[in-house]
Design a protein around this motif. Structure first.
Motif, short mmCIF file in Angstrom:
data_model
loop_
_atom_site.label_atom_id
_atom_site.label_comp_id
_atom_site.label_asym_id
_atom_site.label_seq_id
_atom_site.Cartn_x
_atom_site.Cartn_y
_atom_site.Cartn_z
N PHE A 78 0.84 -1.21 0.00
CA PHE A 78 0.00 0.00 0.00
C PHE A 78 0.87 1.26 0.00
O PHE A 78 0.58 2.22 -0.71
CB PHE A 78 -0.94 0.01 1.22
CG PHE A 78 -2.22 -0.74 0.97
CD1 PHE A 78 -3.08 -0.34 -0.05
CD2 PHE A 78 -2.57 -1.84 1.74
CE1 PHE A 78 -4.27 -1.02 -0.29
CE2 PHE A 78 -3.75 -2.53 1.50
CZ PHE A 78 -4.60 -2.13 0.49
N ILE A 79 1.93 1.25 0.83
CA ILE A 79 2.80 2.42 0.88
C ILE A 79 3.34 2.74 -0.50
O ILE A 79 3.21 3.86 -1.00
CB ILE A 79 3.96 2.20 1.87
CG1 ILE A 79 3.43 2.12 3.30
CG2 ILE A 79 5.00 3.31 1.75
CD1 ILE A 79 4.47 1.78 4.34
N PHE A 80 3.93 1.73 -1.16
CA PHE A 80 4.54 2.00 -2.46
C PHE A 80 3.48 2.31 -3.51
O PHE A 80 3.71 3.08 -4.43
CB PHE A 80 5.43 0.84 -2.91
CG PHE A 80 6.78 0.85 -2.26
CD1 PHE A 80 7.66 1.90 -2.50
CD2 PHE A 80 7.16 -0.15 -1.39
CE1 PHE A 80 8.90 1.94 -1.89
CE2 PHE A 80 8.41 -0.12 -0.77
CZ PHE A 80 9.28 0.93 -1.03
N PHE A 81 2.29 1.71 -3.35
CA PHE A 81 1.26 2.01 -4.34
C PHE A 81 0.87 3.48 -4.27
O PHE A 81 0.86 4.18 -5.29
CB PHE A 81 0.01 1.14 -4.14
CG PHE A 81 -1.04 1.41 -5.18
CD1 PHE A 81 -0.96 0.80 -6.42
CD2 PHE A 81 -2.08 2.31 -4.93
CE1 PHE A 81 -1.89 1.08 -7.40
CE2 PHE A 81 -3.02 2.58 -5.91
CZ PHE A 81 -2.93 1.96 -7.15
N TYR A 82 0.58 3.95 -3.07
CA TYR A 82 0.10 5.32 -2.98
C TYR A 82 1.21 6.34 -3.19
O TYR A 82 0.95 7.46 -3.64
CB TYR A 82 -0.65 5.55 -1.67
CG TYR A 82 -2.04 4.96 -1.76
CD1 TYR A 82 -2.99 5.54 -2.62
CD2 TYR A 82 -2.39 3.80 -1.08
CE1 TYR A 82 -4.25 4.97 -2.75
CE2 TYR A 82 -3.64 3.23 -1.20
CZ TYR A 82 -4.58 3.82 -2.04
OH TYR A 82 -5.81 3.26 -2.20
N LEU A 83 2.44 5.99 -2.88
CA LEU A 83 3.54 6.93 -3.11
C LEU A 83 3.96 6.99 -4.58
O LEU A 83 4.26 8.05 -5.10
CB LEU A 83 4.75 6.55 -2.25
CG LEU A 83 4.70 6.92 -0.77
CD1 LEU A 83 5.99 6.51 -0.09
CD2 LEU A 83 4.47 8.42 -0.60
N VAL A 84 4.03 5.83 -5.21
CA VAL A 84 4.65 5.78 -6.54
C VAL A 84 3.73 5.19 -7.61
O VAL A 84 3.39 5.85 -8.59
CB VAL A 84 5.95 4.95 -6.49
CG1 VAL A 84 6.65 5.02 -7.84
CG2 VAL A 84 6.87 5.42 -5.38
N ILE A 85 3.33 3.95 -7.40
CA ILE A 85 2.71 3.17 -8.47
C ILE A 85 1.41 3.80 -8.98
O ILE A 85 1.12 3.78 -10.17
CB ILE A 85 2.45 1.72 -8.00
CG1 ILE A 85 3.75 1.09 -7.50
CG2 ILE A 85 1.85 0.89 -9.10
CD1 ILE A 85 4.83 0.95 -8.54
N ARG A 86 0.63 4.39 -8.06
CA ARG A 86 -0.66 4.97 -8.43
C ARG A 86 -0.51 5.91 -9.62
O ARG A 86 -1.35 5.98 -10.50
CB ARG A 86 -1.21 5.75 -7.23
CG ARG A 86 -2.59 6.31 -7.41
CD ARG A 86 -3.12 6.72 -6.05
NE ARG A 86 -2.30 7.78 -5.47
CZ ARG A 86 -2.62 9.08 -5.54
NH1 ARG A 86 -3.71 9.46 -6.17
NH2 ARG A 86 -1.85 9.98 -4.98
N ARG A 87 0.60 6.67 -9.61
CA ARG A 87 0.80 7.65 -10.67
C ARG A 87 1.28 7.02 -11.97
O ARG A 87 1.42 7.70 -12.98
CB ARG A 87 1.84 8.68 -10.23
CG ARG A 87 1.40 9.48 -9.04
CD ARG A 87 2.62 10.03 -8.33
NE ARG A 87 2.42 10.05 -6.89
CZ ARG A 87 1.93 11.09 -6.23
NH1 ARG A 87 1.61 12.18 -6.88
NH2 ARG A 87 1.76 11.03 -4.93
N LEU A 88 1.62 5.75 -11.94
CA LEU A 88 2.25 5.15 -13.11
C LEU A 88 1.37 4.12 -13.81
O LEU A 88 1.79 3.52 -14.79
CB LEU A 88 3.56 4.46 -12.70
CG LEU A 88 4.62 5.37 -12.09
CD1 LEU A 88 5.83 4.57 -11.68
CD2 LEU A 88 5.02 6.47 -13.06
N VAL A 89 0.15 3.91 -13.31
CA VAL A 89 -0.72 2.93 -13.97
C VAL A 89 -1.02 3.44 -15.37
O VAL A 89 -1.41 4.58 -15.56
CB VAL A 89 -2.02 2.74 -13.17
CG1 VAL A 89 -2.95 1.79 -13.92
CG2 VAL A 89 -1.72 2.20 -11.79
#
Lengths: 292, 408, 333
Positions: free
Chosen positions: A75-86
């Protein structure tokens, strides 16, 4: 000799499968290849090590903690980074996940140093004369893998969130139209994928409880790619079965290559693995086990 | 051809500008690129602490390098090379030209040592290898490269001596080494020596780096019924090798694995399974090299073992030294003694003096082949895990305990 | 005439920058290897960008071409050093062999794997890189895992001083030349059919196909070009400069990752981007390793992540958007 190798290959394959489900889940849902896969396994291996070292808890007991820690990390990495890269081009997602992997490795080195650690959890052995002798811990690894895969299967089939993940995997636009919170599913899938990966690292220590260090993950990233491709890349179940197949191929082909003089059979098994990867990608990208 | 003329002119110019420093500096610079991150981070940090201990001893206990009637302190300079070859060359040049270091401590590993050698040769600075074991480095005709670490070809010969002495009946040896440059060099040295001693090599395979499961090879090996095993590579694979030998309950009279068993982590990781495994060590806590044991015709130089270990623990905040730390310290001691014998800071003069330098330290003997610079005097010992501790079991004159043979 | 030259204007800042680096290295004491390090990363980015920047395909196994190039040089030197009359010709033959070997592999990979897209292509190329490495080790090709060391051979062919100079000066100079060549090719491609076709492909491959563009042909041209330049880089920066080739060192995927970082940092598909990215990346890494030994990757990784999230179009990409419509538009490409 071959029989012994195959038994061991099958056992290791169960862990391989578990280790790769997260990679396939993330790719299946978000279409992101997690190149930083290995370092997450390393986190799981360290969790198993510290739980055993500090509190004497065997890795099987650490499983819930590993999943939980992995999900939180996810969750941490998703909301910090991955969310913006989908949906971003491969270039950025590959690099981002690789950088996350490096970050994890360096944090681990900073916290725990570069030492190679290990532990021994002695719970007896299962003798299978004349084939081979198997430590019970490996059997527990097999059982844990299968049980977790089963729970996961039921959850995917029965639970609302599980079926939603499957819907997004099949067709994210369609799912969105049907009222599925796609972004939420992305977050959940990524977190669950990381959770499974960290868990895979913990299970790995049942098989190989030594050599635990911050940079141990790299080689497993590559293995996971081969296994995921064998399983069709988008399907966690494919990956789980493919793990067994890969374990068998890896250990079985050693014996065959051993018959050819003046080559190194061990390196050739790896060559074969990557050759297999290429062949499957080219001719049967849905994996050897058919469909999704 | 024109290029070659420019070459000669340019390098000559540099060499003369470097040697025009007849006056003694206020401190002697020794330094090098060191791996604090990446693949060799573990060995690199041991090396760093070892260097720091040696520098502390030279400056604070010994009082500085005795040259020209003065005592000049050493200054140690290092940069992290990330275990990468590109970084090594640029950091080396910076050390040599910007910082003015003339006594380089080569980076860790054979590959990185070779990568930096042309730079050292170009600037004519000494290049002391404390972590590049490959014999091939010293077959390249370098003038400024010297070696403190034991060459790879001699890593795994003691075990062969030991088995031959203890058990003339044991003839069948199995080789299982990692498939990389270093381990193959060790294997070749062991292979030659085993053939010379009349052993029969019943199994000879390698496994790739980063191996996850050795059972296929071990099963195949077990079928050849060897008396003892010689092999290994680095840390993780060595631990795995020992672990899986136990898992598969393979009966061996001795198993000598390089690198891994010399680390405390080996015993911690394997627990009871570690018992009986041996490994070659260039140095080990407890080796009996001291001013008292040094023969009258040889000189003892450097701190005592107790001082070294205590100071090492102080600097490393509690980590015990292993042989990587010890040989790093010895590399600095060799430079200090070389400079003192040469009575000069000119690298070529020091290189000449080092050709004939022989001394004993807590690390053991130091002495190189005058021609190639290869380490020839240092002898390693064999350690064996006994009752959760590393004991020195070979050679007999260095023993802290008798070898367990056959192993439990 | 002016119009035909106009397309080369963007090369002016690029070549000015390379020349500056070269001159600093030549004249400032102790800066040569550091400038060579910058040039290595710039060249790596420049060569990689021709394929990645123009097509958007991520060749994760790009380092395999550098590896084969370094083998080409090492094989030539170790095989031919006894022939005195060849002189510097050995190096030329080495470069040619590097070109041929990297080129052949790229034709093979391009012909097969370029049918795949996106992540599938990236994984396939990783497979090629790793597979090749284990084939060399397993089948004991070219010395197997022990690789090839050519220090002694170079010394026998060129003498001690000559060999030192070859490794510490000419190898680096070659990198500058290769980088300049890669930049020139980039400009030429940008203004030719290849560039237009690839731009269309990058936007939408299927649409480009429908429009009748032979996408496969142009993809393969860019792929082979990029790979051949990579082979030359490997031959100079690894074999010739470091005088050894070990498979574990030359097939290291981290170099591909670094190339991606450089291209992305500077701006994918731009001319100036890889150079700026390479210089910034190498300088930053160098500075960090000198200032915070042991912690540089811990600092670098979050920086990379922030750049990806905040400036996915890269520095030159941002700059390009800024100078649009001004006089600088012609040179910042």
């Amino acid at each position: 000799m071959l029989a012994g190798n195959l038994v061991n290959g099958l056992l290791l394959g169960s862990v391989y499968g578990m280790m790769t489900m997260g990679l396939s889940l993330i790719f299946g849902v978000l279409r992101i290849v997690n190149v930083g896969h290995g370092p997450f396994l390393m986190v799981g291996a360290f969790i198993a090590f510290w739980m055993f070292h500090l509190f004497g808890l065997p890795p099987v007991v650490s499983i819930p903690l590993a999943i939980a820690a992995g999900i939180v990390l996810g969750f941490i990495f998703f909301y910090l980074v991955i969310r913006r890269l989908v949906g971003a081009p491969e270039l950025t997602t590959l690099l981002a996940t690789f950088a996350i992997g490096i970050l994890l490795e360096e944090i681990a080195k900073f916290l725990w140093g570069p030492d190679f650690r290990g532990f021994s959890w002695n719970v007896g052995k299962l003798a299978l004369p004349p084939i081979t002798t198997i430590p019970m811990s490996k059997i527990y690894a097999l059982i844990s893998s299968v049980v977790i895969a089963l729970i996961l299967y039921l959850w995917f089939r029965k639970a609302r969130s599980g079926t939603a993940i499957r819907a997004v995997m099949e067709d994210s636009e369609g799912a969105r139209v049907c009222g599925v919170n796609v972004e939420g599913i992305y977050a959940l899938s990524f977190a669950l994928g990381i959770g499974l990966t960290v868990l895979g690292g913990t299970l790995l220590t049942l098989f190989i409880p030594v050599g635990i260090n911050p940079y141990m993950g790299g080689i497993y990233t590559l293995k996971a790619f081969v296994i995921a491709v064998l399983g069709g890349l988008v399907s966690p179940w494919g990956a789980f079965y493919a793990g067994f197949v890969f374990g068998l191929i890896e250990n079985g082909s050693y014996t065959l290559f051993g018959l050819i003089p003046s080559i190194e059979p061990f390196s050739m098994t790896r060559f074969l693995a990557f050759l297999l990867l290429l062949v499957i990608l080219l001719f049967k990208p849905t994996g050897i086990l058919g469909g999704r | 051809m024109v290029g070659l003329i420019i070459v000669v002119a340019f390098s000559g110019d540099l060499a003369s500008s470097l040697s025009q420093q007849a006056q003694l500096p206020s401190e002697i610079l020794i330094g090098g690129p060191i791996s604090l991150s990446g693949t060799y981070a573990k060995e690199g940090s041991q090396g760093l602490w070892g260097f720091q201990v040696a520098v502390k001893w030279v400056n604070e206990v010994y009082g500085g390098v005795a040259i020209g009637g003065q005592k000049i302190p050493i200054k140690y300079i290092y940069y992290d090379d990330e275990s990468k070859k590109e970084t090594v060359t640029s950091l080396l040049e910076r050390l040599i030209t910007v910082d003015g270091v003339k006594f380089i401590l080569a980076p860790y590993s054979s590959g990185l040592t070779i990568a930096g050698a042309p730079i050292a040769e170009k600037y004519g600075v000494l290049y002391n290898s404390h972590g590049g074991a490959s014999d091939r480095i010293f077959e390249q005709g370098y003038k400024y490269v010297v070696q403190t670490i034991v060459p790879a070809s001699r890593y795994q010969v003691d075990i062969l001596d030991m088995v031959k002495a203890l058990d003339p009946e044991a003839k069948k040896v199995a080789f299982l080494f990692e498939d990389d440059e270093f381990a193959r060099a060790v294997r070749k040295g062991a292979l030659d020596y085993a053939t010379k001693l009349g052993f029969e090599i019943v199994f000879d395979r390698t496994y790739p780096s980063g191996v996850a499961d050795l059972t296929p090879a071990l099963t195949e090996m077990a079928a050849t019924k060897p008396d003892f095993l010689v092999g290994g590579g680095h840390f993780a694979d060595g631990q795995l090798l020992a672990k899986q030998i136990r898992d598969l309950e393979i009966k061996l009279k001795a198993a000598c694995i390089m690198v891994a068993p010399t680390l405390p982590a080996f015993g911690e990781a394997l627990g009871a399974a570690a018992e009986g495994f041996t490994g070659p060590a260039h140095w080990e806590i407890g080796v009996r090299f001291s001013p008292e044991t040094t023969p009258w015709w040889e000189e003892y130089f450097g701190p005592t073992q107790e001082w070294f270990i205590d100071t090492f623990r102080e600097i490393s905040k509690g980590v015990d030294p292993d042989y990587h730390g010890a040989e790093a310290a010895a590399a600095i001691l060799a430079y200090v003694r070389g400079i003192e014998n040469a009575k000069s800071l000119d690298p070529l003069a020091v290189r000449k003096a080092m050709s004939f330098l022989r001394f004993m330290s807590f690390y053991g003997d130091w002495g190189i082949d005058p021609e190639t610079g290869k380490q020839i005097a240092h002898k390693s010992v064999l350690i064996q895990w006994q009752h959760g501790k590393k004991e020195i079991v070979w050679p007999p004159e260095a023993q802290t305990a008798a070898p367990w043979y056959p192993m439990p | 005439m002016r119009r035909r030259l106009a397309k080369y204007y963007p090369l002016v800042p690029v070549y000015a920058l390379y020349l500056t680096l070269f001159l600093i290295g030549l004249h400032v004491r102790g800066m040569w290897q550091s400038m060579a390090l910058l040039a290595f990363y710039a060249a790596l980015g420049q060569a990689f960008n021709i394929f990645l920047g123009m097509t958007g395909y991520v060749d994760f196994g790009y380092v395999a071409f550098l590896a084969l190039g370094s083998y080409g040089m090492a094989l030539a030197v170790s095989g031919l050093y006894k022939f005195d009359w060849l002189g510097g010709g050995i190096v030329v033959i080495g470069l040619l062999l590097a070109l041929v070997m990297a080129g052949l592999l790229s034709i093979a990979v391009g012909g097969i794997a370029l049918r795949l897209r996106g992540a599938y292509f990236a994984i396939a190329t990783i497979g090629v890189n790793e597979g090749f490495r284990y084939l060399i080790e397993g089948a004991r090709l070219w010395g197997g895992s022990e690789g090839i060391i050519i220090s002694r051979n170079l010394r026998e062919a060129f003498g001690t001083a000559g060999a030192n100079y070859l490794s510490t000066f000419w190898a680096d100079t070659l990198i500058f030349i290769i980088a300049a060549l890669a930049a020139l090719i980039t400009v030429r491609y940008m203004h030719s059919k290849i560039g237009y076709a690839l731009t269309a492909l990058r936007e939408d491959e299927d649409a480009a196909k429908v429009m009748g563009i032979n996408t496969t042909k142009y993809k393969i041209i860019a792929f082979i070009t990029s790979a051949s330049l990579g082979g030359l880089i490997g031959a100079s920066a690894w074999a010739l400069k470091l005088t050894y080739v070990f498979p574990a060192d030359v097939f290291a995927i981290i170099y591909t990752v670094e190339a991606i970082v450089i291209v992305l940092l500077g701006g994918a598909g731009t001319l100036l981007g890889p150079l700026v990215g390479g210089v910034i990346y190498a300088a930053l890494k160098y500075w960090l390793s000198v200032t915070f030994p042991g912690l540089q990757l811990l600092i670098l990784a979050p920086i990379i992540i922030i750049i990806i999230v905040a400036f996915p179009q890269g520095l030159i990409g941002v700059l390009k958007a800024k100078v649009k419509g001004t006089a600088l538009e012609k040179v910042i490409v």
